[in-house]
Design a protein around this motif. Structure first.
Motif, mmCIF file in Angstrom:
data_model
loop_
_atom_site.group_PDB
_atom_site.id
_atom_site.type_symbol
_atom_site.label_atom_id
_atom_site.label_comp_id
_atom_site.label_asym_id
_atom_site.label_seq_id
_atom_site.Cartn_x
_atom_site.Cartn_y
_atom_site.Cartn_z
ATOM 1 N N PHE A 61 37.639 38.250 45.539
ATOM 2 C CA PHE A 61 36.990 37.247 44.706
ATOM 3 C C PHE A 61 37.315 35.850 45.232
ATOM 4 O O PHE A 61 38.364 35.625 45.840
ATOM 5 N N ASP A 86 27.421 39.334 42.598
ATOM 6 C CA ASP A 86 28.631 39.743 43.303
ATOM 7 C C ASP A 86 28.857 38.871 44.534
ATOM 8 O O ASP A 86 29.987 38.495 44.849
ATOM 9 N N HIS A 121 35.598 32.422 40.858
ATOM 10 C CA HIS A 121 35.828 33.569 39.977
ATOM 11 C C HIS A 121 37.281 33.615 39.515
ATOM 12 O O HIS A 121 37.563 33.993 38.373
ATOM 13 N N CYS A 142 42.308 37.228 44.839
ATOM 14 C CA CYS A 142 41.330 36.202 45.215
ATOM 15 C C CYS A 142 41.786 35.480 46.477
ATOM 16 O O CYS A 142 42.985 35.338 46.736
ATOM 17 N N VAL A 182 30.474 35.474 43.713
ATOM 18 C CA VAL A 182 31.883 35.428 43.304
ATOM 19 C C VAL A 182 32.797 36.097 44.336
ATOM 20 O O VAL A 182 33.978 36.268 44.068
ATOM 21 N N ARG A 183 32.258 36.471 45.483
ATOM 22 C CA ARG A 183 33.060 37.146 46.505
ATOM 23 C C ARG A 183 33.213 36.274 47.748
ATOM 24 O O ARG A 183 32.315 35.513 48.107
#
Length: 587
Positions: A413, A402, A417, A480, A405-406
Protein backbone atom coordinates in the motif's frame (compact mmCIF):
# COMPACT_ATOMS: atom_id res chain seq x y z
CA UNK A 1 -78.04 0.05 -56.57
CA UNK A 2 -75.71 0.69 -59.51
CA UNK A 3 -75.65 4.40 -58.61
CA UNK A 4 -74.50 3.44 -55.10
CA UNK A 5 -71.80 1.15 -56.47
CA UNK A 6 -70.33 3.85 -58.71
CA UNK A 7 -69.37 6.22 -55.85
CA UNK A 8 -68.05 3.23 -53.89
CA UNK A 9 -65.93 2.21 -56.89
CA UNK A 10 -64.68 5.76 -57.33
CA UNK A 11 -63.85 5.93 -53.63
CA UNK A 12 -62.00 2.63 -53.82
CA UNK A 13 -60.02 3.75 -56.85
CA UNK A 14 -59.30 7.08 -55.15
CA UNK A 15 -57.97 5.31 -52.06
CA UNK A 16 -55.84 3.06 -54.26
CA UNK A 17 -54.49 6.17 -55.99
CA UNK A 18 -53.71 7.83 -52.68
CA UNK A 19 -52.01 4.65 -51.50
CA UNK A 20 -49.89 4.54 -54.64
CA UNK A 21 -48.92 8.17 -54.18
CA UNK A 22 -47.98 7.49 -50.57
CA UNK A 23 -45.96 4.41 -51.51
CA UNK A 24 -44.14 6.29 -54.24
CA UNK A 25 -43.38 9.07 -51.79
CA UNK A 26 -42.13 6.54 -49.25
CA UNK A 27 -39.95 4.91 -51.90
CA UNK A 28 -38.48 8.29 -52.81
CA UNK A 29 -37.84 9.09 -49.13
CA UNK A 30 -36.03 5.76 -48.72
CA UNK A 31 -33.91 6.44 -51.79
CA UNK A 32 -32.98 9.93 -50.56
CA UNK A 33 -32.58 9.47 -46.81
CA UNK A 34 -32.18 5.73 -46.43
CA UNK A 35 -28.93 5.76 -48.38
CA UNK A 36 -27.07 7.88 -45.81
CA UNK A 37 -26.40 5.16 -43.16
CA UNK A 38 -25.41 2.64 -45.85
CA UNK A 39 -23.04 5.10 -47.49
CA UNK A 40 -21.52 6.00 -44.11
CA UNK A 41 -20.80 2.33 -43.47
CA UNK A 42 -19.21 1.94 -46.89
CA UNK A 43 -17.06 5.02 -46.30
CA UNK A 44 -16.04 3.71 -42.87
CA UNK A 45 -15.07 0.34 -44.36
CA UNK A 46 -13.00 2.13 -47.00
CA UNK A 47 -11.22 4.33 -44.44
CA UNK A 48 -10.54 1.37 -42.11
CA UNK A 49 -9.02 -0.51 -45.06
CA UNK A 50 -6.94 2.56 -45.84
CA UNK A 51 -5.80 2.64 -42.20
CA UNK A 52 -4.67 -0.99 -42.40
CA UNK A 53 -2.78 -0.27 -45.61
CA UNK A 54 -1.04 2.73 -44.00
CA UNK A 55 0.00 0.64 -41.03
CA UNK A 56 1.79 -1.74 -43.41
CA UNK A 57 3.16 1.16 -45.48
CA UNK A 58 4.69 2.73 -42.39
CA UNK A 59 6.76 -0.37 -41.69
CA UNK A 60 7.90 -0.37 -45.33
CA UNK A 61 8.74 3.33 -45.53
CA UNK A 62 10.48 3.46 -42.15
CA UNK A 63 12.81 0.41 -41.94
CA UNK A 64 13.90 1.09 -38.35
CA UNK A 65 10.40 1.63 -37.03
CA UNK A 66 11.07 0.63 -33.44
CA UNK A 67 14.12 2.91 -33.29
CA UNK A 68 12.16 5.87 -34.66
CA UNK A 69 9.41 5.46 -32.10
CA UNK A 70 11.93 4.89 -29.35
CA UNK A 71 13.76 8.15 -29.92
CA UNK A 72 10.50 10.03 -30.65
CA UNK A 73 11.55 11.39 -34.07
CA UNK A 74 11.79 10.35 -37.72
CA UNK A 75 14.77 10.79 -40.03
CA UNK A 76 14.53 13.51 -42.66
CA UNK A 77 14.49 10.89 -45.43
CA UNK A 78 11.65 8.98 -43.76
CA UNK A 79 9.64 12.17 -43.26
CA UNK A 80 10.20 13.22 -46.89
CA UNK A 81 9.07 9.82 -48.15
CA UNK A 82 5.94 9.94 -45.96
CA UNK A 83 5.00 13.38 -47.28
CA UNK A 84 5.64 12.25 -50.86
CA UNK A 85 3.27 9.27 -50.42
CA UNK A 86 0.68 11.49 -48.75
CA UNK A 87 0.71 13.80 -51.76
CA UNK A 88 -0.72 10.99 -53.91
CA UNK A 89 -3.68 10.31 -51.58
CA UNK A 90 -6.78 12.09 -50.26
CA UNK A 91 -5.19 12.34 -46.82
CA UNK A 92 -4.55 16.00 -46.09
CA UNK A 93 -3.04 15.63 -42.62
CA UNK A 94 -1.23 12.84 -40.79
CA UNK A 95 0.21 12.64 -37.29
CA UNK A 96 2.21 9.93 -35.53
CA UNK A 97 2.25 9.41 -31.77
CA UNK A 98 4.42 7.25 -29.57
CA UNK A 99 3.15 4.65 -27.08
CA UNK A 100 2.56 7.32 -24.39
CA UNK A 101 0.33 9.34 -26.74
CA UNK A 102 2.93 12.08 -27.41
CA UNK A 103 3.08 13.45 -30.94
CA UNK A 104 6.42 12.76 -32.65
CA UNK A 105 5.69 13.72 -36.30
CA UNK A 106 3.10 15.61 -38.33
CA UNK A 107 2.75 16.09 -42.04
CA UNK A 108 1.81 19.76 -41.49
CA UNK A 109 4.71 20.70 -39.23
CA UNK A 110 5.58 20.40 -35.53
CA UNK A 111 3.09 23.04 -34.31
CA UNK A 112 0.04 21.98 -36.31
CA UNK A 113 -1.26 19.31 -34.00
CA UNK A 114 -2.11 18.59 -30.38
CA UNK A 115 0.99 17.54 -28.39
CA UNK A 116 -0.80 14.49 -27.01
CA UNK A 117 -3.43 12.07 -28.26
CA UNK A 118 -6.84 12.41 -26.50
CA UNK A 119 -7.46 9.74 -23.85
CA UNK A 120 -10.44 8.08 -25.57
CA UNK A 121 -8.53 7.68 -28.83
CA UNK A 122 -5.35 6.55 -27.06
CA UNK A 123 -7.30 3.87 -25.15
CA UNK A 124 -8.77 2.54 -28.41
CA UNK A 125 -5.31 2.29 -29.97
CA UNK A 126 -3.89 0.57 -26.87
CA UNK A 127 -6.59 -2.09 -27.23
CA UNK A 128 -5.36 -2.79 -30.76
CA UNK A 129 -8.45 -1.31 -32.42
CA UNK A 130 -8.85 1.28 -35.15
CA UNK A 131 -10.60 4.48 -34.05
CA UNK A 132 -12.91 6.02 -36.67
CA UNK A 133 -15.02 9.17 -36.67
CA UNK A 134 -16.83 10.97 -39.49
CA UNK A 135 -17.54 14.68 -39.15
CA UNK A 136 -18.01 17.82 -41.18
CA UNK A 137 -15.35 20.49 -41.23
CA UNK A 138 -15.15 23.91 -42.80
CA UNK A 139 -13.70 23.85 -46.27
CA UNK A 140 -11.08 26.36 -45.11
CA UNK A 141 -9.76 23.85 -42.56
CA UNK A 142 -9.14 21.17 -45.19
CA UNK A 143 -5.70 21.69 -46.75
CA UNK A 144 -5.29 20.57 -50.39
CA UNK A 145 -2.30 20.21 -52.60
CA UNK A 146 -4.32 21.80 -55.40
CA UNK A 147 -6.35 24.61 -53.87
CA UNK A 148 -8.21 25.13 -57.14
CA UNK A 149 -10.12 21.91 -56.43
CA UNK A 150 -11.87 23.66 -53.54
CA UNK A 151 -14.99 25.20 -55.10
CA UNK A 152 -16.57 28.32 -53.69
CA UNK A 153 -19.86 26.46 -53.15
CA UNK A 154 -18.25 23.87 -50.86
CA UNK A 155 -18.85 25.45 -47.45
CA UNK A 156 -18.20 22.21 -45.55
CA UNK A 157 -16.46 18.95 -46.35
CA UNK A 158 -16.96 15.43 -45.03
CA UNK A 159 -13.79 14.46 -43.19
CA UNK A 160 -12.97 11.03 -41.75
CA UNK A 161 -10.57 10.74 -38.83
CA UNK A 162 -8.81 7.39 -38.29
CA UNK A 163 -6.32 6.27 -35.65
CA UNK A 164 -4.60 2.92 -36.20
CA UNK A 165 -2.26 1.25 -33.70
CA UNK A 166 1.30 0.61 -34.85
CA UNK A 167 2.93 -2.57 -33.60
CA UNK A 168 6.01 -4.60 -34.39
CA UNK A 169 6.31 -8.27 -33.45
CA UNK A 170 3.31 -7.90 -31.18
CA UNK A 171 4.78 -4.91 -29.28
CA UNK A 172 2.72 -1.73 -29.26
CA UNK A 173 4.87 1.18 -30.53
CA UNK A 174 2.37 3.98 -30.97
CA UNK A 175 -0.41 5.11 -33.28
CA UNK A 176 -0.92 6.75 -36.66
CA UNK A 177 -3.64 9.36 -36.99
CA UNK A 178 -4.81 10.84 -40.30
CA UNK A 179 -7.60 12.99 -41.70
CA UNK A 180 -8.97 12.34 -45.18
CA UNK A 181 -11.56 14.20 -47.22
CA UNK A 182 -14.26 11.67 -48.15
CA UNK A 183 -16.75 14.11 -49.68
CA UNK A 184 -16.18 12.88 -53.23
CA UNK A 185 -16.15 9.25 -52.10
CA UNK A 186 -19.49 9.71 -50.33
CA UNK A 187 -20.92 11.32 -53.46
CA UNK A 188 -19.82 8.34 -55.57
CA UNK A 189 -21.28 5.86 -53.11
CA UNK A 190 -24.49 7.89 -52.87
CA UNK A 191 -24.86 7.90 -56.64
CA UNK A 192 -24.54 4.09 -56.60
CA UNK A 193 -26.81 3.39 -53.65
CA UNK A 194 -29.75 5.68 -54.38
CA UNK A 195 -30.77 4.03 -57.68
CA UNK A 196 -30.54 0.65 -56.00
CA UNK A 197 -32.78 1.76 -53.14
CA UNK A 198 -35.20 3.32 -55.61
CA UNK A 199 -35.31 0.00 -57.47
CA UNK A 200 -35.95 -1.88 -54.24
CA UNK A 201 -38.66 0.61 -53.36
CA UNK A 202 -40.20 0.10 -56.79
CA UNK A 203 -40.19 -3.65 -56.32
CA UNK A 204 -41.83 -3.23 -52.92
CA UNK A 205 -44.48 -1.00 -54.49
CA UNK A 206 -45.08 -3.53 -57.24
CA UNK A 207 -45.41 -6.32 -54.69
CA UNK A 208 -47.82 -4.29 -52.56
CA UNK A 209 -49.83 -3.37 -55.68
CA UNK A 210 -50.11 -7.02 -56.60
CA UNK A 211 -51.24 -7.90 -53.10
CA UNK A 212 -53.72 -5.04 -53.15
CA UNK A 213 -55.21 -6.21 -56.44
CA UNK A 214 -55.50 -9.76 -55.17
CA UNK A 215 -57.24 -8.54 -52.02
CA UNK A 216 -59.50 -6.24 -54.03
CA UNK A 217 -60.61 -9.08 -56.31
CA UNK A 218 -60.97 -11.63 -53.53
CA UNK A 219 -64.27 -10.32 -52.17
CA UNK A 220 -65.21 -13.71 -50.76
CA UNK A 221 -62.03 -13.94 -48.71
CA UNK A 222 -62.03 -10.36 -47.45
CA UNK A 223 -63.99 -11.00 -44.26
CA UNK A 224 -61.81 -13.94 -43.31
CA UNK A 225 -58.66 -11.93 -44.00
CA UNK A 226 -59.95 -9.09 -41.83
CA UNK A 227 -60.62 -11.47 -38.97
CA UNK A 228 -57.20 -13.04 -39.31
CA UNK A 229 -55.63 -9.61 -39.44
CA UNK A 230 -57.47 -8.53 -36.34
CA UNK A 231 -56.22 -11.61 -34.52
CA UNK A 232 -52.68 -11.01 -35.76
CA UNK A 233 -52.87 -7.40 -34.58
CA UNK A 234 -54.03 -8.52 -31.16
CA UNK A 235 -51.15 -10.99 -30.99
CA UNK A 236 -48.77 -8.31 -32.18
CA UNK A 237 -50.08 -5.90 -29.55
CA UNK A 238 -49.57 -8.52 -26.86
CA UNK A 239 -46.07 -9.17 -28.16
CA UNK A 240 -45.28 -5.46 -28.23
CA UNK A 241 -46.52 -5.05 -24.66
CA UNK A 242 -44.36 -7.98 -23.61
CA UNK A 243 -41.35 -6.56 -25.42
CA UNK A 244 -41.97 -3.12 -23.92
CA UNK A 245 -42.01 -4.65 -20.44
CA UNK A 246 -38.83 -6.60 -21.14
CA UNK A 247 -37.07 -3.53 -22.52
CA UNK A 248 -38.14 -1.51 -19.48
CA UNK A 249 -36.90 -4.18 -17.07
CA UNK A 250 -33.64 -4.55 -18.99
CA UNK A 251 -33.12 -0.80 -18.84
CA UNK A 252 -33.78 -0.75 -15.12
CA UNK A 253 -31.50 -3.77 -14.65
CA UNK A 254 -28.69 -2.04 -16.52
CA UNK A 255 -29.16 1.19 -14.54
CA UNK A 256 -29.10 -0.56 -11.18
CA UNK A 257 -26.21 -2.85 -12.09
CA UNK A 258 -24.06 0.06 -13.25
CA UNK A 259 -24.62 1.78 -9.89
CA UNK A 260 -23.62 -1.25 -7.78
CA UNK A 261 -20.62 -0.72 -5.51
CA UNK A 262 -19.50 -4.33 -5.17
CA UNK A 263 -20.00 -7.75 -6.71
CA UNK A 264 -22.07 -8.90 -3.71
CA UNK A 265 -24.48 -6.00 -4.17
CA UNK A 266 -24.54 -6.63 -7.92
CA UNK A 267 -25.54 -10.27 -7.48
CA UNK A 268 -28.34 -9.29 -5.08
CA UNK A 269 -29.71 -7.00 -7.78
CA UNK A 270 -29.40 -9.75 -10.40
CA UNK A 271 -31.40 -12.15 -8.23
CA UNK A 272 -34.26 -9.69 -7.74
CA UNK A 273 -34.48 -8.61 -11.38
CA UNK A 274 -34.18 -12.09 -12.88
CA UNK A 275 -37.11 -13.21 -10.75
CA UNK A 276 -39.30 -10.64 -12.54
CA UNK A 277 -37.75 -10.79 -16.02
CA UNK A 278 -37.80 -14.60 -16.35
CA UNK A 279 -40.36 -15.89 -13.84
CA UNK A 280 -40.65 -19.19 -15.74
CA UNK A 281 -37.05 -20.16 -14.96
CA UNK A 282 -34.82 -20.71 -11.97
CA UNK A 283 -31.25 -19.62 -12.26
CA UNK A 284 -27.82 -19.12 -10.79
CA UNK A 285 -24.67 -17.18 -11.61
CA UNK A 286 -21.02 -18.16 -11.22
CA UNK A 287 -17.86 -16.04 -11.50
CA UNK A 288 -14.26 -17.16 -12.05
CA UNK A 289 -12.09 -17.09 -8.94
CA UNK A 290 -8.81 -15.16 -8.92
CA UNK A 291 -6.92 -18.37 -9.64
CA UNK A 292 -9.07 -18.98 -12.78
CA UNK A 293 -9.20 -22.72 -12.04
CA UNK A 294 -12.76 -22.81 -10.62
CA UNK A 295 -15.92 -20.71 -10.71
CA UNK A 296 -17.47 -19.57 -7.43
CA UNK A 297 -21.25 -19.75 -6.99
CA UNK A 298 -22.47 -16.21 -6.25
CA UNK A 299 -26.28 -16.10 -6.41
CA UNK A 300 -29.44 -18.06 -7.28
CA UNK A 301 -33.13 -17.20 -7.61
CA UNK A 302 -36.64 -18.59 -8.27
CA UNK A 303 -36.07 -21.66 -6.07
CA UNK A 304 -32.80 -22.36 -7.84
CA UNK A 305 -29.62 -23.43 -6.07
CA UNK A 306 -25.94 -23.01 -6.81
CA UNK A 307 -22.88 -24.99 -5.88
CA UNK A 308 -20.03 -23.39 -3.92
CA UNK A 309 -17.53 -24.13 -6.72
CA UNK A 310 -17.69 -25.66 -10.20
CA UNK A 311 -14.95 -26.52 -12.68
CA UNK A 312 -15.07 -24.91 -16.14
CA UNK A 313 -14.53 -28.31 -17.75
CA UNK A 314 -17.83 -29.43 -16.24
CA UNK A 315 -19.92 -26.99 -18.30
CA UNK A 316 -20.47 -27.56 -22.02
CA UNK A 317 -21.14 -23.87 -22.56
CA UNK A 318 -17.76 -22.87 -21.10
CA UNK A 319 -15.91 -25.70 -22.82
CA UNK A 320 -17.30 -24.79 -26.25
CA UNK A 321 -17.17 -21.03 -25.67
CA UNK A 322 -20.81 -20.37 -26.64
CA UNK A 323 -24.38 -20.75 -25.36
CA UNK A 324 -25.37 -24.32 -24.58
CA UNK A 325 -29.08 -25.26 -24.68
CA UNK A 326 -30.02 -28.58 -23.17
CA UNK A 327 -33.23 -30.05 -24.62
CA UNK A 328 -33.00 -28.52 -28.10
CA UNK A 329 -31.40 -31.51 -29.85
CA UNK A 330 -32.08 -35.21 -30.11
CA UNK A 331 -28.81 -35.96 -28.31
CA UNK A 332 -27.78 -33.79 -25.35
CA UNK A 333 -25.14 -34.04 -22.65
CA UNK A 334 -25.72 -32.88 -19.09
CA UNK A 335 -23.33 -30.40 -17.49
CA UNK A 336 -21.78 -31.50 -14.20
CA UNK A 337 -23.04 -28.39 -12.39
CA UNK A 338 -26.65 -29.23 -13.51
CA UNK A 339 -26.63 -32.51 -11.58
CA UNK A 340 -28.86 -33.91 -10.23
CA UNK A 341 -30.89 -33.45 -13.42
CA UNK A 342 -34.60 -34.19 -13.86
CA UNK A 343 -34.86 -33.73 -17.64
CA UNK A 344 -35.92 -30.07 -17.66
CA UNK A 345 -34.31 -27.93 -20.39
CA UNK A 346 -31.71 -25.36 -19.37
CA UNK A 347 -29.40 -22.69 -20.78
CA UNK A 348 -25.73 -22.08 -20.02
CA UNK A 349 -24.60 -18.58 -21.07
CA UNK A 350 -20.86 -17.84 -20.79
CA UNK A 351 -20.52 -14.33 -19.37
CA UNK A 352 -18.03 -12.44 -21.52
CA UNK A 353 -16.35 -9.10 -20.84
CA UNK A 354 -13.81 -7.51 -23.20
CA UNK A 355 -13.43 -10.82 -25.03
CA UNK A 356 -12.67 -12.80 -21.86
CA UNK A 357 -14.97 -15.25 -20.09
CA UNK A 358 -15.60 -14.02 -16.54
CA UNK A 359 -18.46 -16.23 -15.44
CA UNK A 360 -21.54 -18.33 -16.23
CA UNK A 361 -25.31 -17.66 -16.19
CA UNK A 362 -27.31 -20.88 -15.73
CA UNK A 363 -31.09 -20.92 -16.28
CA UNK A 364 -33.42 -23.95 -15.94
CA UNK A 365 -37.11 -24.11 -16.90
CA UNK A 366 -39.78 -24.61 -14.28
CA UNK A 367 -41.95 -27.69 -14.71
CA UNK A 368 -44.69 -27.05 -17.29
CA UNK A 369 -42.97 -23.87 -18.61
CA UNK A 370 -40.72 -25.53 -21.19
CA UNK A 371 -42.33 -23.87 -24.26
CA UNK A 372 -42.21 -20.38 -22.76
CA UNK A 373 -38.67 -21.05 -21.56
CA UNK A 374 -37.39 -21.90 -25.06
CA UNK A 375 -38.98 -18.73 -26.47
CA UNK A 376 -37.17 -16.59 -23.88
CA UNK A 377 -33.66 -17.52 -25.07
CA UNK A 378 -33.04 -14.15 -26.74
CA UNK A 379 -34.15 -12.25 -23.62
CA UNK A 380 -31.97 -14.46 -21.45
CA UNK A 381 -28.98 -13.75 -23.69
CA UNK A 382 -29.60 -10.00 -23.35
CA UNK A 383 -29.68 -10.40 -19.57
CA UNK A 384 -26.37 -12.26 -19.71
CA UNK A 385 -24.86 -9.40 -21.72
CA UNK A 386 -26.07 -6.82 -19.20
CA UNK A 387 -24.68 -8.87 -16.32
CA UNK A 388 -21.33 -9.35 -18.09
CA UNK A 389 -20.88 -5.61 -18.66
CA UNK A 390 -21.77 -4.85 -15.04
CA UNK A 391 -19.33 -7.46 -13.70
CA UNK A 392 -16.59 -6.09 -15.94
CA UNK A 393 -17.25 -2.53 -14.72
CA UNK A 394 -17.18 -3.51 -11.05
CA UNK A 395 -13.98 -5.53 -11.51
CA UNK A 396 -12.36 -2.71 -13.44
CA UNK A 397 -13.41 -0.20 -10.77
CA UNK A 398 -11.96 -2.44 -8.06
CA UNK A 399 -8.76 -2.81 -10.08
CA UNK A 400 -8.44 0.94 -10.56
CA UNK A 401 -9.03 1.53 -6.85
CA UNK A 402 -6.39 -1.06 -6.01
CA UNK A 403 -3.95 0.66 -8.35
CA UNK A 404 -4.65 4.01 -6.69
CA UNK A 405 -3.68 2.70 -3.24
CA UNK A 406 -0.80 0.41 -4.23
CA UNK A 407 2.87 1.13 -4.79
CA UNK A 408 3.65 -0.08 -8.33
CA UNK A 409 7.19 -1.25 -7.50
CA UNK A 410 6.61 -3.35 -4.38
CA UNK A 411 2.87 -3.99 -4.50
CA UNK A 412 2.51 -2.67 -0.94
CA UNK A 413 0.00 0.00 0.00
CA UNK A 414 1.10 3.58 -0.65
CA UNK A 415 1.36 6.56 1.71
CA UNK A 416 -2.18 7.74 0.95
CA UNK A 417 -3.71 4.43 1.97
CA UNK A 418 -1.43 4.20 4.99
CA UNK A 419 -2.58 7.61 6.27
CA UNK A 420 -6.27 6.72 5.82
CA UNK A 421 -5.83 3.32 7.47
CA UNK A 422 -3.87 4.80 10.39
CA UNK A 423 -6.58 7.40 10.97
CA UNK A 424 -9.29 4.71 11.00
CA UNK A 425 -7.21 2.49 13.28
CA UNK A 426 -6.73 5.32 15.79
CA UNK A 427 -10.48 6.02 15.77
CA UNK A 428 -11.19 2.33 16.37
CA UNK A 429 -8.65 2.17 19.18
CA UNK A 430 -10.21 5.22 20.82
CA UNK A 431 -13.62 3.53 20.78
CA UNK A 432 -12.63 0.00 21.79
CA UNK A 433 -9.39 0.47 23.75
CA UNK A 434 -7.60 -2.02 21.48
CA UNK A 435 -3.81 -1.61 21.32
CA UNK A 436 -2.25 -0.06 18.23
CA UNK A 437 1.38 0.31 17.13
CA UNK A 438 3.27 1.79 14.20
CA UNK A 439 6.58 0.44 12.86
CA UNK A 440 8.87 2.59 10.71
CA UNK A 441 11.43 0.77 8.52
CA UNK A 442 14.34 2.17 6.51
CA UNK A 443 16.83 0.20 4.37
CA UNK A 444 20.35 0.83 5.66
CA UNK A 445 22.88 2.52 3.33
CA UNK A 446 20.41 2.32 0.44
CA UNK A 447 21.74 5.39 -1.37
CA UNK A 448 25.28 4.02 -1.29
CA UNK A 449 23.95 0.65 -2.43
CA UNK A 450 22.07 2.33 -5.29
CA UNK A 451 25.09 4.31 -6.40
CA UNK A 452 27.32 1.23 -6.34
CA UNK A 453 25.09 -1.39 -7.96
CA UNK A 454 22.63 0.67 -10.00
CA UNK A 455 18.95 1.54 -9.75
CA UNK A 456 17.76 -1.80 -11.14
CA UNK A 457 19.52 -3.63 -8.34
CA UNK A 458 18.09 -1.11 -5.87
CA UNK A 459 14.59 -1.84 -7.15
CA UNK A 460 15.17 -5.56 -6.65
CA UNK A 461 16.19 -4.89 -3.05
CA UNK A 462 13.08 -2.77 -2.41
CA UNK A 463 10.86 -5.48 -3.85
CA UNK A 464 12.54 -8.12 -1.69
CA UNK A 465 12.15 -5.99 1.46
CA UNK A 466 8.53 -5.27 0.55
CA UNK A 467 7.82 -8.98 0.17
CA UNK A 468 9.38 -9.71 3.56
CA UNK A 469 7.28 -6.99 5.22
CA UNK A 470 4.10 -8.26 3.57
CA UNK A 471 4.82 -11.81 4.71
CA UNK A 472 5.27 -10.49 8.23
CA UNK A 473 1.72 -9.08 8.34
CA UNK A 474 -1.33 -10.99 9.60
CA UNK A 475 -5.08 -10.28 9.62
CA UNK A 476 -5.74 -6.51 9.54
CA UNK A 477 -2.07 -5.55 9.67
CA UNK A 478 -0.96 -3.28 6.82
CA UNK A 479 2.49 -2.88 5.22
CA UNK A 480 3.09 0.34 3.24
CA UNK A 481 5.85 1.96 1.25
CA UNK A 482 5.73 5.67 1.99
CA UNK A 483 8.56 6.68 -0.34
CA UNK A 484 12.08 5.80 -1.42
CA UNK A 485 13.51 3.15 0.90
CA UNK A 486 11.09 4.04 3.76
CA UNK A 487 8.32 1.67 4.85
CA UNK A 488 5.74 1.60 7.64
CA UNK A 489 3.61 -1.14 9.19
CA UNK A 490 0.34 -0.63 11.10
CA UNK A 491 -0.17 -3.34 13.72
CA UNK A 492 -3.52 -3.27 15.56
CA UNK A 493 -4.48 -5.67 18.36
CA UNK A 494 -0.87 -6.40 19.40
CA UNK A 495 0.61 -5.65 22.81
CA UNK A 496 3.84 -3.59 22.88
CA UNK A 497 5.82 -6.70 23.75
CA UNK A 498 4.33 -8.58 20.79
CA UNK A 499 5.06 -5.64 18.49
CA UNK A 500 8.72 -5.57 19.56
CA UNK A 501 8.97 -9.33 18.92
CA UNK A 502 7.36 -8.92 15.50
CA UNK A 503 9.67 -6.02 14.64
CA UNK A 504 12.73 -8.09 15.54
CA UNK A 505 11.42 -11.03 13.47
CA UNK A 506 10.96 -8.72 10.48
CA UNK A 507 14.49 -7.34 10.92
CA UNK A 508 15.91 -10.86 11.00
CA UNK A 509 13.82 -11.90 7.97
CA UNK A 510 15.19 -9.00 5.92
CA UNK A 511 18.72 -9.71 7.07
CA UNK A 512 18.34 -13.29 5.85
CA UNK A 513 17.30 -12.19 2.34
CA UNK A 514 19.69 -13.21 -0.45
CA UNK A 515 19.19 -11.01 -3.53
CA UNK A 516 20.77 -12.01 -6.81
CA UNK A 517 21.28 -9.47 -9.58
CA UNK A 518 22.35 -10.99 -12.87
CA UNK A 519 24.99 -13.60 -12.16
CA UNK A 520 26.11 -12.23 -8.81
CA UNK A 521 24.72 -12.02 -5.32
CA UNK A 522 24.21 -8.56 -3.87
CA UNK A 523 25.59 -7.60 -0.44
CA UNK A 524 23.56 -8.33 2.67
CA UNK A 525 20.53 -6.10 3.15
CA UNK A 526 19.71 -4.74 6.62
CA UNK A 527 17.08 -2.41 7.99
CA UNK A 528 16.69 -0.04 10.91
CA UNK A 529 13.36 -0.17 12.71
CA UNK A 530 11.54 2.32 14.92
CA UNK A 531 8.42 1.47 16.95
CA UNK A 532 5.75 3.81 18.34
CA UNK A 533 2.65 2.88 20.37
CA UNK A 534 -0.73 4.55 20.58
CA UNK A 535 -1.52 6.53 22.69
CA UNK A 536 1.74 6.62 24.63
CA UNK A 537 3.68 8.17 21.74
CA UNK A 538 0.92 10.19 20.08
CA UNK A 539 -2.81 10.39 19.53
CA UNK A 540 -2.77 11.80 15.99
CA UNK A 541 -1.46 10.10 12.82
CA UNK A 542 1.26 12.68 12.30
CA UNK A 543 2.38 12.34 15.93
CA UNK A 544 2.73 8.55 15.72
CA UNK A 545 4.55 8.79 12.37
CA UNK A 546 6.94 11.43 13.77
CA UNK A 547 7.76 9.48 16.92
CA UNK A 548 8.22 6.24 14.93
CA UNK A 549 10.66 8.12 12.65
CA UNK A 550 12.50 9.46 15.68
CA UNK A 551 12.89 5.90 16.98
CA UNK A 552 14.10 4.89 13.52
CA UNK A 553 16.75 7.63 13.54
CA UNK A 554 17.80 6.52 17.00
CA UNK A 555 18.33 3.00 15.64
CA UNK A 556 20.49 4.39 12.85
CA UNK A 557 22.50 6.53 15.28
CA UNK A 558 23.22 3.42 17.36
CA UNK A 559 24.71 1.54 14.44
CA UNK A 560 21.76 0.50 12.25
CA UNK A 561 20.36 -3.02 11.79
CA UNK A 562 18.39 -2.91 15.04
CA UNK A 563 14.99 -2.12 16.56
CA UNK A 564 14.36 0.88 18.80
CA UNK A 565 11.21 2.00 20.64
CA UNK A 566 10.26 5.66 20.69
CA UNK A 567 11.16 7.53 23.84
CA UNK A 568 8.24 8.21 26.22
CA UNK A 569 7.07 11.84 26.00
CA UNK A 570 4.21 12.70 28.29
CA UNK A 571 3.44 15.84 26.32
CA UNK A 572 2.42 13.74 23.32
CA UNK A 573 -0.26 11.76 25.15
CA UNK A 574 -3.64 13.11 26.19
CA UNK A 575 -3.90 13.38 29.99
CA UNK A 576 -7.56 12.31 30.07
CA UNK A 577 -7.02 8.88 28.42
CA UNK A 578 -7.97 5.92 30.65
CA UNK A 579 -5.14 3.81 31.97
CA UNK A 580 -6.58 0.77 30.18
CA UNK A 581 -5.59 2.31 26.82
CA UNK A 582 -1.95 2.88 27.79
CA UNK A 583 0.58 0.16 26.86
CA UNK A 584 2.23 -1.75 29.66
CA UNK A 585 5.53 0.03 29.18
CA UNK A 586 3.83 3.42 29.61
CA UNK A 587 1.61 2.32 32.45
Amino acid sequence: MENMKKPAGLLTRGMIGLGLAGLIGASSWIAVYGATPLVNRMVEANVRHQADVWERHLATVVPNLRTAFGRGAFDADDATMLRRILGATDIYQMQIYDASGRAIWSSAGPHSHAPTLPADRSDTALQGQVFYQLSQKSALEVLYTETAALGSSAQTRDVAEAIVPVAENGAYLGSLRFYTDVSDLRSIFMAQIRPLLALIGGLIIAAILTVGLVVYRGNQRQLRDLRNRAKAERDLMDEQLRLAREVRLLGELNEWLQSSRSLDELFQMVSRFMTHILPEAEGSVYVYSNSRDVLDGCASWNEGTHKAHIHPEGCWGLRRGRTYEFGASEIDFICEHAEPHDGRPYFCFPILAHGETVGLLHLRAHSGQEKVFHSSKKLARLCAEQISMAIANVQMRDQLHDQSVRDPLTGLFNRRHMTDTLRKSISRSQQTGAPLSLIAVDVDHFKKFNDTHGHDAGDMVLRAVGAALEQGCDRDEVACRIGGEEFMLILPDNTPEEVMTRAEQIRQAVEAIAVRYGEKSLPRVTISVGVAHYPAHGTMPQDLMRTADEALYAAKDKGRNQVQTAAMNSADAKPNLPKSQLPASAA
